[in-house]
Scaffold this motif. Structure first.
Motif, PDB file in Angstrom:
ATOM      1  N   GLN A  53     -36.753 -13.068 -12.165  1.00  0.00           N
ATOM      2  CA  GLN A  53     -37.256 -13.573 -10.888  1.00  0.00           C
ATOM      3  C   GLN A  53     -37.211 -15.087 -10.860  1.00  0.00           C
ATOM      4  O   GLN A  53     -36.812 -15.682  -9.871  1.00  0.00           O
ATOM      5  CB  GLN A  53     -38.676 -13.041 -10.670  1.00  0.00           C
ATOM      6  N   SER A  56     -33.626 -16.180 -10.458  1.00  0.00           N
ATOM      7  CA  SER A  56     -33.179 -15.897  -9.096  1.00  0.00           C
ATOM      8  C   SER A  56     -33.723 -16.921  -8.120  1.00  0.00           C
ATOM      9  O   SER A  56     -33.004 -17.421  -7.254  1.00  0.00           O
ATOM     10  CB  SER A  56     -33.640 -14.500  -8.668  1.00  0.00           C
ATOM     11  N   ARG A  57     -34.984 -17.251  -8.264  1.00  0.00           N
ATOM     12  CA  ARG A  57     -35.629 -18.220  -7.374  1.00  0.00           C
ATOM     13  C   ARG A  57     -34.960 -19.587  -7.482  1.00  0.00           C
ATOM     14  O   ARG A  57     -34.841 -20.314  -6.498  1.00  0.00           O
ATOM     15  CB  ARG A  57     -37.096 -18.314  -7.736  1.00  0.00           C
ATOM     16  N   TRP A  70     -37.490 -16.758  -1.993  1.00  0.00           N
ATOM     17  CA  TRP A  70     -36.917 -15.610  -2.702  1.00  0.00           C
ATOM     18  C   TRP A  70     -37.472 -14.315  -2.127  1.00  0.00           C
ATOM     19  O   TRP A  70     -38.656 -14.207  -1.844  1.00  0.00           O
ATOM     20  CB  TRP A  70     -37.255 -15.718  -4.190  1.00  0.00           C
ATOM     21  N   THR A  73     -34.308  -9.400  -5.948  1.00  0.00           N
ATOM     22  CA  THR A  73     -33.200  -9.479  -6.893  1.00  0.00           C
ATOM     23  C   THR A  73     -32.739  -8.060  -7.163  1.00  0.00           C
ATOM     24  O   THR A  73     -33.554  -7.157  -7.380  1.00  0.00           O
ATOM     25  CB  THR A  73     -33.641 -10.156  -8.209  1.00  0.00           C
TER      26      THR A  73
END
Length: 133
Positions: A53, A56-57, A70, A73
């Motif tokens: 996470q 991804s952010r 975000w 994912t």
């Protein structure tokens, strides 16, 4: 782990093809797990999902904006999927599924579950009715 939330995670697995569910804190600790996930596996998944996470952010800039929020994912393997979404302030919901899962069904069910979890996670603590001197 809060065992009271496990039954809620099990409800995410009612979608055909859904396999496992884990509720994760932002610092990588598991808060709850579906009944079919061992504590060790849930702990490993929670730590990895927290990192996933975070990575991804940090990629928001790649979508033409560093101020983008975000949302989700999605990781694909040759035999299945992992879905990771926000479950409120400082919590994430991860669900794994087989490759033939209906992606719209599983994401819709996860969003429903997040709504239910949000109410539980943000509920104020009960005050004791016992009067103490």
């Amino acid at each position: 782990m809060n065992n009271d939330l496990s039954w809620m995670l099990d409800s995410a697995l009612e979608i055909p093809g859904a396999l496992h569910a884990v509720l994760i804190s932002a610092d990588g600790l598991q808060r709850a797990r579906s009944k079919d996930v061992s504590k060790d596996d849930a702990d490993k998944a929670a730590a990895a999902m927290s990192g996933l996470q975070s990575l991804s952010r940090s990629l928001a800039f790649f979508c033409d904006g560093s101020d983008l929020r975000w949302q989700q994912t999605l990781v694909e393997f040759d035999g299945g999927w992992i879905f990771l979404i926000s479950a409120g302030a400082g919590a994430y919901l991860a669900v794994s599924a087989s490759s033939d899962v209906d992606m719209a069904d599983i994401t819709f069910r996860m969003q429903q579950l997040v709504g239910q979890l949000g109410k539980v996670l943000t509920a104020p603590p009960r005050e004791s009715s016992v009067v103490r001197p």
